[in-house]
Design an enzyme around this catalytic site. Structure first.
Site, PDB file in Angstrom:
ATOM      1  N   ARG A 141     -50.285 -12.118   2.433  1.00 34.80           N
ATOM      2  CA  ARG A 141     -51.103 -11.887   1.245  1.00 34.80           C
ATOM      3  C   ARG A 141     -52.015 -10.675   1.408  1.00 34.80           C
ATOM      4  NH1 ARG A 141     -51.894 -16.772  -1.853  1.00 34.80           N
ATOM      5  NH2 ARG A 141     -53.992 -16.063  -2.322  1.00 34.80           N
TER       6      ARG A 141
ATOM      7  N   CYS B  26     -57.470 -12.933   0.392  1.00 35.28           N
ATOM      8  CA  CYS B  26     -58.035 -13.871   1.365  1.00 35.28           C
ATOM      9  C   CYS B  26     -57.231 -15.178   1.441  1.00 35.28           C
ATOM     10  CB  CYS B  26     -59.457 -14.235   0.985  1.00 35.28           C
ATOM     11  SG  CYS B  26     -60.506 -12.808   0.748  1.00 35.28           S
TER      12      CYS B  26
ATOM     13  N   GLU C 236     -42.107   2.083 -12.323  1.00 37.35           N
ATOM     14  CA  GLU C 236     -41.990   1.071 -11.271  1.00 37.35           C
ATOM     15  C   GLU C 236     -41.496   1.713  -9.967  1.00 37.35           C
ATOM     16  OE1 GLU C 236     -43.032  -1.766 -10.703  1.00 37.35           O
ATOM     17  OE2 GLU C 236     -41.725  -2.669  -9.191  1.00 37.35           O
TER      18      GLU C 236
ATOM     19  N   ASN D 243     -62.802 -17.779  -0.749  1.00 37.62           N
ATOM     20  CA  ASN D 243     -61.962 -16.822  -1.472  1.00 37.62           C
ATOM     21  C   ASN D 243     -62.594 -16.618  -2.833  1.00 37.62           C
ATOM     22  OD1 ASN D 243     -60.196 -17.016   0.623  1.00 37.62           O
ATOM     23  ND2 ASN D 243     -58.479 -17.837  -0.577  1.00 37.62           N
ATOM     24  N   GLY D 244     -62.577 -15.378  -3.324  1.00 35.41           N
ATOM     25  CA  GLY D 244     -63.132 -15.118  -4.658  1.00 35.41           C
ATOM     26  C   GLY D 244     -64.357 -14.228  -4.565  1.00 35.41           C
TER      27      GLY D 244
ATOM     28  N   HIS E  84     -46.151  19.291 -20.780  1.00 33.33           N
ATOM     29  CA  HIS E  84     -47.512  19.358 -21.320  1.00 33.33           C
ATOM     30  C   HIS E  84     -48.545  19.306 -20.207  1.00 33.33           C
ATOM     31  CE1 HIS E  84     -45.909  19.238 -25.318  1.00 33.33           C
ATOM     32  NE2 HIS E  84     -45.189  18.164 -25.004  1.00 33.33           N
TER      33      HIS E  84
ATOM     34  N   LYS F 151     -43.475   1.615  -6.380  1.00 32.29           N
ATOM     35  CA  LYS F 151     -42.900   1.117  -5.121  1.00 32.29           C
ATOM     36  C   LYS F 151     -43.133   2.131  -4.005  1.00 32.29           C
ATOM     37  CE  LYS F 151     -42.396  -2.324  -5.513  1.00 32.29           C
ATOM     38  NZ  LYS F 151     -42.802  -2.912  -6.702  1.00 32.29           N
TER      39      LYS F 151
ATOM     40  N   LYS G 175     -51.030  -9.308  -1.844  1.00 29.09           N
ATOM     41  CA  LYS G 175     -49.935  -9.862  -2.631  1.00 29.09           C
ATOM     42  C   LYS G 175     -50.464 -10.511  -3.896  1.00 29.09           C
ATOM     43  CE  LYS G 175     -45.674 -11.149  -3.315  1.00 29.09           C
ATOM     44  NZ  LYS G 175     -44.846 -10.050  -3.848  1.00 29.09           N
TER      45      LYS G 175
ATOM     46  N   TRP H 249     -59.952 -10.382   2.953  1.00 26.93           N
ATOM     47  CA  TRP H 249     -59.621  -9.074   2.399  1.00 26.93           C
ATOM     48  C   TRP H 249     -60.928  -8.549   1.842  1.00 26.93           C
ATOM     49  CZ3 TRP H 249     -59.255  -6.711  -2.562  1.00 26.93           C
ATOM     50  CH2 TRP H 249     -58.419  -5.585  -2.623  1.00 26.93           C
TER      51      TRP H 249
ATOM     52  N   GLU I 186     -46.888   2.425  -3.040  1.00 25.64           N
ATOM     53  CA  GLU I 186     -47.385   1.200  -2.390  1.00 25.64           C
ATOM     54  C   GLU I 186     -47.061   1.169  -0.903  1.00 25.64           C
ATOM     55  OE1 GLU I 186     -45.388  -1.765  -4.934  1.00 25.64           O
ATOM     56  OE2 GLU I 186     -47.302  -2.814  -5.078  1.00 25.64           O
TER      57      GLU I 186
HETATM   58  C1  G6P Z   1     -50.654  -6.946  -6.736  1.00 27.47           C
HETATM   59  C2  G6P Z   1     -49.322  -6.778  -6.046  1.00 27.47           C
HETATM   60  C3  G6P Z   1     -48.309  -6.167  -7.024  1.00 27.47           C
HETATM   61  C4  G6P Z   1     -48.203  -7.060  -8.261  1.00 27.47           C
HETATM   62  C5  G6P Z   1     -49.569  -7.246  -8.923  1.00 27.47           C
HETATM   63  C6  G6P Z   1     -49.530  -8.316  -9.989  1.00 27.47           C
HETATM   64  O1  G6P Z   1     -51.232  -5.701  -6.995  1.00 27.47           O
HETATM   65  O2  G6P Z   1     -49.449  -5.947  -4.913  1.00 27.47           O
HETATM   66  O3  G6P Z   1     -47.033  -6.096  -6.401  1.00 27.47           O
HETATM   67  O4  G6P Z   1     -47.302  -6.488  -9.159  1.00 27.47           O
HETATM   68  O5  G6P Z   1     -50.533  -7.680  -7.953  1.00 27.47           O
HETATM   69  O6  G6P Z   1     -49.312  -9.554  -9.369  1.00 27.47           O
HETATM   70  P1  G6P Z   1     -48.730 -10.837 -10.075  1.00 27.47           P
HETATM   71  O7  G6P Z   1     -48.739 -11.888  -9.002  1.00 27.47           O
HETATM   72  O8  G6P Z   1     -49.671 -11.159 -11.204  1.00 27.47           O
HETATM   73  O9  G6P Z   1     -47.366 -10.506 -10.556  1.00 27.47           O
END
Ligand code: G6P
Length: 610
Positions: free
Chosen positions: A27, A2, A483, A101-102, A506, A487, A605, A75, A490
């Site tokens: 965001r 948000c 990772e 927000n929150g 396994h 990616k 974000k 959001w 996502e």
């Molecule tokens: C969200 C983002 C990820 C990020 C994670 C942690 O899920 O989409 O890309 O790695 O938060 O965020 P931070 O700001 O704590 O690195």
């Protein structure tokens, strides 16, 4: 997640609010709304979907005249993204409007309490109860109503509030959710925002409002109060980073811009930490003797930052022989970790606002353990809560899927490992200087990988329609595989899983069918043979294997179906190079599918709710 913007001044508020909200779009959100005081009453417009819709129905804000207003991108947490659930929320006669927000944890109880008092709810949101609660407590003094409301709220919130009966003021409060107050130049009004980019076009002078503080903005003044309604003094900060850094600069998507910036970011992160051939961490404010006494490091983080923690474990334990425990922050805080003397908790976060990481930080502090935040966003909550902050200097990262901040975090972990190894004497001076040499080569090597992306792009185009993709590796390569898989899922919405290569047989190997894509990361020399035999296992079940490797090993060409080569570096640092083709792979698959690469569905974000 948000976003909040607020404005009071002499200009028309709605265009400023819409512009501010557009800067927070990255965001992640699924509805948007505005409330503007039009001289007589509060007008509210809100709708689900992209901000563009709100811009269109308000004719760029022209249909909402007035010089005081608040705006929000939501959001969804409580209730679907609908008009009713979008913010601003308001009281029964629309004389109080709130954006939030929150998450209010006790909202059900408050809702029941208010319903008993005759209040009728029109949304499923936790925020609506704030609007009614303000109404319930309002007896002529908005500050008093706000304070009484704050006493009732449990959870996290950043709020921006309009009272129709006090049209020359905007109110802002926060608890565990970020918020800044912007002071405009003389005669240019004042601003509220959940994140600096929203107001940077208008001012660089900001106050960071702290937990349980209230800001009261008028056209030409900003006052702060504590929960006892006593005025408090706040320090004015100047934002010195440039918004240009957040513009796309000719790239179709921020993600590609940010991928391309990585060589520069790696260089910029290394530079301040090497002086006269010594690794330095002045911001830790610890002597070498104190550092040498460190017996264990706990790392807590979320998402990609957690994957950085996984690599940090291999590197710090390997180089400095200091045990490292890595936890997802959302697990760490509930597992009652065992702390001893001479330990630190390292929180890794791009945004510095991730709710679970922030909560882990606070919990560690309560146990009296030294907390060190590795953070990218300047002035964010973690930097203010942690005992020490190490900044990654990746610059503003806009694309939801992190790339450059991840790379900068990795470099900080290498440097920390080297520093600890040095003070603990676990490596020789020759090795230490060798690591420095290899580290300094990384930016140039990263550039080489990025300059050579046609092969990976072609390969990605072939796999746009893939349903499942597996990623395998051992040791550091496994952490990179995790990772790489994140990616891909996502931004391309393809089911992607990473496995420690030795673990495949396994269970997971039963999922391999003819043509299943397996991306293998093979950069650890002492594990080449082992991973190669895992590649053979999956290929003999029909998998198509792309290998990312630094091996000039004939077996690799003979074993994998498609090989992407990366330059050789120290085995501890290979992650920084191996991740690049995987970021590019995910990017090209997503762009090839025609997706909005920077704004993947359902993701945010900065995740400021638990
Ligand atoms: C969200 C983002 C990820 C990020 C994670 C942690 O899920 O989409 O890309 O790695 O938060 O965020 P931070 O700001 O704590 O690195």
């Amino acid at each position: 997640m948000c976003g909040i913007v607020g404005y009071i001044g002499d200009e028309q508020a709605a265009p400023i609010l819409l512009d501010g909200l557009s800067k927070l779009e990255y965001r992640g959100y699924d509805s948007a709304g505005l409330a503007v005081y039009d001289g007589e009453k509060i007008e509210i417009e809100k709708m689900p979907g992209r901000l563009r819709g709100l811009i269109d129905i308000t004719h760029d804000g022209e249909k909402m005249p007035g010089t005081v207003g608040i705006g929000h991108t939501r959001w969804a947490t409580h209730g679907d993204p609908t008009v009713e659930n979008a913010h601003p929320q308001y009281n029964k006669d629309k004389t109080i409007a709130v954006v939030h927000n929150g998450i209010i944890e006790n909202f059900q109880k408050i809702r029941e309490f208010l319903e008993e008092k005759g209040y009728q709810f029109r949304s499923e949101t936790d925020t609506e109860c704030i609007a009614h609660l303000l109404d319930y407590y309002y007896e002529g003094d908005p500050l008093e109503a706000i304070v009484k409301t704050m006493y009732r709220l449990e959870g996290s919130y950043a709020l921006c509030i309009l009272f129709a009966k006090h049209p020359d003021q905007v109110f802002a409060v926060r608890k565990d959710s970020p918020m800044v107050i912007g002071r405009g130049k003389e005669g240019e009004g004042n601003f509220v925002a959940s994140d600096v980019p929203a107001i940077l076009k208008y001012t660089r002078q900001v106050y960071y409002i702290d937990n349980e503080e209230i800001a009261v903005l008028s056209r030409d003044s900003i006052q702060f109060f504590n929960l006892d309604m006593e005025p408090i003094q706040k320090e004015l900060h100047t934002i010195d980073w440039d918004m240009n850094a957040a513009e796309k600069g000719g790239y179709e998507f921020f993600m590609m811009k940010e991928i391309s910036e990585q060589p520069k970011v790696i260089r910029r992160t290394i530079e301040p930490h090497i002086k006269d051939n010594e690794v330095v961490f002045d911001e830790l404010k610890m002597t070498d003797e104190e550092l040498a006494k460190l017996e264990r490091i706990h790392i807590a983080a979320c998402g990609s930052a957690y994957h950085v923690g996984m690599i940090a474990k291999y590197v710090i334990e390997g180089m400095a022989r200091v045990p490292v425990e890595v936890d997802l922050a959302s697990e760490f805080r509930y597992r009652n970790p065992i702390y001893s003397e001479n330990e630190i908790v390292l929180l890794i976060s791009q945004s510095g606002e991730t709710a679970d990481t922030l909560a882990a930080l606070k919990q560690a502090k309560e146990h009296g353990i030294l907390t060190v935040a590795v953070v990218n966003a300047v002035g964010s909550s973690m930097t203010r809560e942690a005992d020490r902050t190490i900044y990654t200097v990746a610059g503003p990262e806009i694309s939801v899927a992190t790339t450059k901040a991840y790379s900068a975090q990795l470099v900080i972990m290498y440097l920390l490992a080297m520093k600890l190894a040095r003070v603990k004497g676990t490596i020789s001076t020759k090795e230490y200087l060798g690591y420095q040499h290899d580290l300094l080569q990384l930016p140039q090597q990263a550039e080489m990988v990025l300059n050579n992306q046609t092969r990976i792009q072609k390969f990605a185009n072939r796999y746009i329609a893939a349903k499942d993709v597996f990623f395998i590796g051992r040791g550091i390569d496994y952490a990179i595989a995790v990772e790489g898989a994140l990616k891909l899922k996502e931004i391309s919405y393809i089911h992607a899983e990473a496995y420690a290569a030795g673990e495949l047989k396994h269970g997971t190997i039963s999922l391999i069918e003819k043509g299943t894509l397996v991306n293998a990361v093979v950069t650890q020399e002492d594990l080449y043979e082992k991973t190669i035999s895992n590649i053979v296992e999956v290929r003999s079940r029909g998998a198509f294997v792309m290998a990312i490797t630094n091996a000039d090993h004939a077996d690799m060409e003979n074993t994998a179906d498609y090989v992407i080569y990366i330059p050789k570096t120290n085995p501890y640092f290979t992650g920084s190079l191996a991740i690049l083709p995987l970021q590019l792979f995910a990017y090209y698959v997503s762009a090839g599918k025609g997706f909005d690469v920077d704004h993947p569905r359902n993701l945010a974000k900065s995740v400021t709710v638990e």
